[in-house]
Design a protein around this motif. Structure first.
Motif, PDB file in Angstrom:
ATOM      1  N   SER A 276      53.476  -7.105  97.250  1.00  0.00           N
ATOM      2  CA  SER A 276      54.688  -7.471  96.510  1.00  0.00           C
ATOM      3  C   SER A 276      55.658  -6.298  96.437  1.00  0.00           C
ATOM      4  N   THR A 277      55.117  -5.111  96.220  1.00  0.00           N
ATOM      5  CA  THR A 277      55.966  -3.923  96.146  1.00  0.00           C
ATOM      6  C   THR A 277      56.690  -3.718  97.474  1.00  0.00           C
ATOM      7  N   TRP A 278      55.940  -3.868  98.535  1.00  0.00           N
ATOM      8  CA  TRP A 278      56.505  -3.695  99.871  1.00  0.00           C
ATOM      9  C   TRP A 278      57.615  -4.715 100.136  1.00  0.00           C
ATOM     10  N   GLU A 279      57.378  -5.944  99.739  1.00  0.00           N
ATOM     11  CA  GLU A 279      58.401  -6.986  99.937  1.00  0.00           C
ATOM     12  C   GLU A 279      59.681  -6.642  99.182  1.00  0.00           C
ATOM     13  N   ALA A 280      59.517  -6.151  97.964  1.00  0.00           N
ATOM     14  CA  ALA A 280      60.695  -5.794  97.161  1.00  0.00           C
ATOM     15  C   ALA A 280      61.428  -4.600  97.788  1.00  0.00           C
ATOM     16  N   PHE A 281      60.671  -3.595  98.244  1.00  0.00           N
ATOM     17  CA  PHE A 281      61.306  -2.431  98.875  1.00  0.00           C
ATOM     18  C   PHE A 281      62.150  -2.849 100.071  1.00  0.00           C
ATOM     19  N   GLN A 282      61.604  -3.774 100.857  1.00  0.00           N
ATOM     20  CA  GLN A 282      62.360  -4.205 102.039  1.00  0.00           C
ATOM     21  C   GLN A 282      63.676  -4.870 101.654  1.00  0.00           C
ATOM     22  N   ASP A 283      63.648  -5.669 100.586  1.00  0.00           N
ATOM     23  CA  ASP A 283      64.884  -6.293 100.112  1.00  0.00           C
ATOM     24  C   ASP A 283      65.879  -5.239  99.643  1.00  0.00           C
ATOM     25  N   MET A 284      65.370  -4.260  98.913  1.00  0.00           N
ATOM     26  CA  MET A 284      66.275  -3.301  98.278  1.00  0.00           C
ATOM     27  C   MET A 284      66.931  -2.358  99.278  1.00  0.00           C
ATOM     28  N   GLN A 285      66.343  -2.276 100.473  1.00  0.00           N
ATOM     29  CA  GLN A 285      66.945  -1.414 101.491  1.00  0.00           C
ATOM     30  C   GLN A 285      68.222  -2.012 102.064  1.00  0.00           C
ATOM     31  N   ARG A 286      68.415  -3.305 101.826  1.00  0.00           N
ATOM     32  CA  ARG A 286      69.559  -3.979 102.439  1.00  0.00           C
ATOM     33  C   ARG A 286      70.831  -3.742 101.627  1.00  0.00           C
ATOM     34  N   PRO A 287      71.970  -3.874 102.265  1.00  0.00           N
ATOM     35  CA  PRO A 287      73.244  -3.664 101.555  1.00  0.00           C
ATOM     36  C   PRO A 287      73.715  -4.903 100.804  1.00  0.00           C
ATOM     37  N   SER A 288      72.840  -5.896 100.629  1.00  0.00           N
ATOM     38  CA  SER A 288      73.178  -7.036  99.770  1.00  0.00           C
ATOM     39  C   SER A 288      72.053  -7.160  98.740  1.00  0.00           C
ATOM     40  N   PRO A 289      72.353  -7.773  97.588  1.00  0.00           N
ATOM     41  CA  PRO A 289      71.397  -7.684  96.482  1.00  0.00           C
ATOM     42  C   PRO A 289      70.083  -8.416  96.731  1.00  0.00           C
ATOM     43  N   MET A 290      68.989  -7.762  96.330  1.00  0.00           N
ATOM     44  CA  MET A 290      67.701  -8.445  96.288  1.00  0.00           C
ATOM     45  C   MET A 290      67.793  -9.550  95.238  1.00  0.00           C
ATOM     46  N   ASN A 291      67.128 -10.670  95.494  1.00  0.00           N
ATOM     47  CA  ASN A 291      67.018 -11.733  94.495  1.00  0.00           C
ATOM     48  C   ASN A 291      65.601 -12.271  94.628  1.00  0.00           C
ATOM     49  N   THR A 303      53.973  -5.374  85.897  1.00  0.00           N
ATOM     50  CA  THR A 303      54.753  -4.229  85.422  1.00  0.00           C
ATOM     51  C   THR A 303      54.694  -3.061  86.400  1.00  0.00           C
ATOM     52  N   ALA A 304      53.526  -2.857  87.001  1.00  0.00           N
ATOM     53  CA  ALA A 304      53.389  -1.731  87.928  1.00  0.00           C
ATOM     54  C   ALA A 304      54.287  -1.932  89.150  1.00  0.00           C
ATOM     55  N   VAL A 305      54.424  -3.173  89.604  1.00  0.00           N
ATOM     56  CA  VAL A 305      55.295  -3.459  90.747  1.00  0.00           C
ATOM     57  C   VAL A 305      56.744  -3.150  90.377  1.00  0.00           C
ATOM     58  N   ALA A 306      57.139  -3.602  89.182  1.00  0.00           N
ATOM     59  CA  ALA A 306      58.502  -3.330  88.725  1.00  0.00           C
ATOM     60  C   ALA A 306      58.725  -1.826  88.603  1.00  0.00           C
ATOM     61  N   ALA A 307      57.706  -1.126  88.099  1.00  0.00           N
ATOM     62  CA  ALA A 307      57.843   0.321  87.904  1.00  0.00           C
ATOM     63  C   ALA A 307      58.028   1.042  89.243  1.00  0.00           C
ATOM     64  N   ALA A 308      57.324   0.576  90.272  1.00  0.00           N
ATOM     65  CA  ALA A 308      57.489   1.184  91.595  1.00  0.00           C
ATOM     66  C   ALA A 308      58.930   1.023  92.066  1.00  0.00           C
ATOM     67  N   CYS A 309      59.516  -0.142  91.801  1.00  0.00           N
ATOM     68  CA  CYS A 309      60.905  -0.387  92.191  1.00  0.00           C
ATOM     69  C   CYS A 309      61.850   0.534  91.411  1.00  0.00           C
ATOM     70  N   VAL A 310      61.552   0.715  90.113  1.00  0.00           N
ATOM     71  CA  VAL A 310      62.369   1.604  89.278  1.00  0.00           C
ATOM     72  C   VAL A 310      62.329   3.024  89.848  1.00  0.00           C
ATOM     73  N   ALA A 311      61.124   3.460  90.239  1.00  0.00           N
ATOM     74  CA  ALA A 311      60.978   4.815  90.786  1.00  0.00           C
ATOM     75  C   ALA A 311      61.818   4.977  92.050  1.00  0.00           C
ATOM     76  N   MET A 312      61.785   3.958  92.913  1.00  0.00           N
ATOM     77  CA  MET A 312      62.528   4.036  94.167  1.00  0.00           C
ATOM     78  C   MET A 312      64.037   4.065  93.900  1.00  0.00           C
TER      79      MET A 312
END
Ligand code: ADP
Ligand code: MG
Length: 690
Positions: A276-291, A303-312
């Protein structure tokens, strides 16, 4: 005649001569406002009036017609649940007896008095008091005994009912409206219909309301279900396409960030968390918003997945915000995010914003957010109410997203200058098909695995004779220093009644059962729910009595018993949610499903919960058994029964998705598909109200 000519699909249902103003108000509760709505609302089932059978030959679960005489009938209101019903006894010509019950039709006791001759048709159930039929169709007959029911061999539609409107009345309204069906617009492109072998909308509506055979009905339902899924998927595809056009600041993936994050966690991420973390990271790398929707059972470690996204995001120089539905949850998040992040990322500060803080404290947090000095603000509604501004918002997270409306989610996403990446979390396990159907505008990550080392919750169905065993268990656990929840039966009619019954239950338990224990009460009408929860968490009370609407969505690791009264009134997914409230610590925990209803159907459902610890499997089973209506509030999403049932076959949904994408690929603006365009606009309005 002039009024008839002026009537159109968009006319209110009240323009039908059979629909009185009071009927129109009732229909509106079913979402039926116009003649179009009425026509498009197909029956959810039908009953076949076969040749009459002997009661002695009937078995549990069969559909049958029975002709006989009413030997007694009486209108009642049940004491505990306040349901109005008519109870009758029917004796057939061989002298065998069956119980018949109608809900919410108290006038039937007068229409079918003792001695009346009647045909009833419906499902036979074997209950504690022998055979019974619930809400069967009925037809009063001449008492001379010669004339049989007129509908034998025919089909009778069953519509969703609100108090005061029977399926019979619905069928009458529809019959009056049916001539207008020829004006219904076709939303499906001709090629799609041909490829899928679907009938047109006009035929589908006619056959669906007045089927002559079961095949008619199936053909109609399939077409209506497909068209609906197709409209929804087209709407979702448009939403996704629109979002993809909006700019967002890309958050580049950095290995050293995830390494530091993992090092500071104190546990290994599960495979599902990593994916799940990996999937979110891939979305966030794009220049359009993750949803993205993060769907994982209670305790699965979202929560840990969300926290990883916050760190990135932080590593990219961007701030994050996390919104939770209650203050207690927000405080728990604060603790978790701090422990996951602050040690590994020294410059990363986490702040809290809730309305109970002092004004100077809130001002300080607002300043920290606006100046860019804090990396993450965790809070409640206060985040949107107190117009907090961020210097550089990169990520917005909403926990328990179903507890917020679309508008609130939108307000949170509007906190920064551009559109932040967006992550929604939900602890209701949703089968994949359903997630696509309901949240198709989002990408979905699933955490279908719990962290290791959890002790499964012992779940047991307990009948009323065994009630004292449940009480003994609560007492014993409290003696061991543990705590218990008691959930009161679901009362849908009114929150006032629910509060009253919970208060009465508290008094009863206090006086007759747990004289020696410390009891407390929490309900939805309480101003200070959080204070009660705090007391419970601080172990100032042993047993917390709660109304069903209060989601006790917090970690109380010391609570080991979840006792649910009237368990049969809840959806399986809901029972599972309650169960997830215990078993958070390492001790053996218990979930007790209490029920007074001993019918096979009820026991079977509850036993399924007892032997299925996995939320996704349970949700899937539930969906396959009942359709998804009550389960996930699909009805609020404006979905019909036909469409919900069609979700049992994932292929149909996939086809709908592909067809929708194909249409949009060749006609971005839907200019060549005006009826579809209109339907999509209606759908988008529906989804954005929710
Ligand atoms: P939820 O998905 O319900 O929000 P949480 O994120 O609150 O779950 O996690 C529940 C508990 O499990 C927390 O105490 C958390 O620290 C712990 N946890 C999360 N992931 C793991 C893991 N991979 N291994 C062990 N414990 C974990
Ligand atoms: Mg959580």
């Amino acid at each position: 005649m002039a009024t008839i000519a002026a009537r159109s699909l968009n006319s209110p249902v009240a323009s039908l001569s059979k629909v009185k103003p009071a009927d129109a108000r009732r229909l509106s509760k079913l979402g039926i406002e116009t003649i179009r709505d009425l026509l498009m609302t197909l029956p959810f089932d039908w009953e076949i009036y076969g040749a009459p059978r002997r009661i002695a030959d009937l078995g549990d679960g069969e559909s049958a017609t029975v002709v006989g005489n009413i030997s007694s009938s009486v209108a009642q209101v049940t004491y505990r649940k306040r349901v109005r019903l008519t109870q009758a006894t029917l004796t057939d010509d061989h002298g065998d007896v069956m119980r018949v019950v109608w809900f919410n039709q108290p006038y039937l006791a007068n229409r079918l008095p003792a001695g009346a001759r009647v045909a009833v048709a419906g499902h036979v159930k074997s209950g504690p008091r022998g055979l019974e039929m619930r809400n069967p169709h009925y037809e009063p007959l001449q008492s001379d005994g010669d004339a049989g029911p007129s509908r034998i061999g025919g089909l009778m539609a069953k519509y969703h009912l609100v108090a005061g409107i029977t399926s019979k009345r619905m069928a009458e309204f529809v019959a009056e409206a049916l001539p207008l069906a020829s004006e219904l617009e076709e939303v499906l492109p001709a090629e799609t219909r041909l490829r899928m072998g679907l009938v047109g909308v006009v035929d589908a509506v006619r056959l669906g309301h007045q089927p002559r055979t079961e095949a008619d009905w199936q053909v109609a339902r399939k077409r209506m279900a497909f068209a609906e899924l197709f409209e929804l998927q087209t709407a979702f595809a448009l939403m996704r396409a629109n979002l993809a056009l909006e700019p967002a600041i890309p958050i580049p993936y950095r290995q050293e960030v995830i390494d530091a994050f993992k090092a500071g966690l104190g546990f290994e991420l599960t495979n599902a968390q990593r994916r799940s973390t990996w999937e979110a990271f891939q979305d966030m790398q794009r220049p359009s918003p993750m949803n993205r929707l993060l769907n994982g059972d209670v305790g699965s470690g979202k929560t840990a997945v969300a926290a990883a996204c916050v760190a990135m995001a932080h590593a990219a120089g961007l701030q994050s915000v996390v919104m939770a539905p209650t203050e207690i949850l927000a405080r728990q998040h604060l603790g978790k995010f701090r422990s996951y992040l602050e040690a590994s990322f020294p410059g990363l500060t986490v702040e809290l914003l809730v309305s109970s803080q002092s004004a100077p404290e809130r001002r300080r947090v607002r300043m920290a957010a606006a100046s860019g000095h804090c990396a993450l603000v965790v809070g409640t509604h206060a985040l949107i109410e107190e117009d907090v501004e961020f210097a550089q918002l990169g990520l917005a997270v909403v926990d328990e997203q179903h507890r917020f409306g679309t508008r609130q989610r939108e307000q949170l996403r509007a906190k920064g200058s551009g559109r932040p990446h967006f992550l929604a979390m939900t602890a209701t396990p949703i089968p994949r098909t359903l997630a696509l159907a309901l949240y198709g505008e989002m990408a979905v990550s699933v955490i279908d695995e719990l962290p290791p080392g959890r002790t499964p919750v012992m779940t047991e169905v307990i009948s009323k004779h065994d009630r004292s065993r449940a009480y003994d268990l609560v007492r014993e656990q409290v003696r061991l220093g543990r705590q218990a929840f008691v959930i009161c039966p679901l009362i849908e009619e009114s929150e006032v009644l629910a509060v009253r019954s919970a208060t009465a239950e508290l008094e009863r338990l206090r006086k007759d059962v747990f004289q020696d224990l410390r009891l407390d009460l929490v309900h939805g009408r309480m101003r200070d729910k959080d204070a009660v929860m705090q007391r419970f968490m601080a172990r100032d009370s042993d047993v917390l009595v709660a109304t069903a609407v209060v989601e006790v969505g917090v970690d109380v690791p010391n609570a080991t018993v979840m006792m649910i009264e009237g368990a049969e009134r809840f959806g399986l997914a809901q029972l599972h949610q309650f169960r997830g409230r215990v078993g958070r610590g390492s001790d053996r925990s218990y979930c007790l499903l209490l029920t007074d209803d001993e019918s096979m159907f009820v026991l079977d459902r509850l036993e399924l919960v007892a032997r299925t610890p996995d939320g996704f499997r349970l949700a899937t089973e539930d969906m396959n058994r009942r359709g998804v209506g009550e389960l996930m509030g699909a009805r609020q999403h404006g979905m019909s029964d036909a469409a919900m049932q069609a979700l049992r076959e994932p292929e149909l949904l996939n086809e709908a998705r592909q067809e929708a994408e194909a249409v949009l690929a060749s006609d971005r603006e839907l200019s060549g598909h005006p009826a579809l365009a209109q339907a999509v606009v209606r759908r988008l309005e529906l989804t954005s109200i929710s």
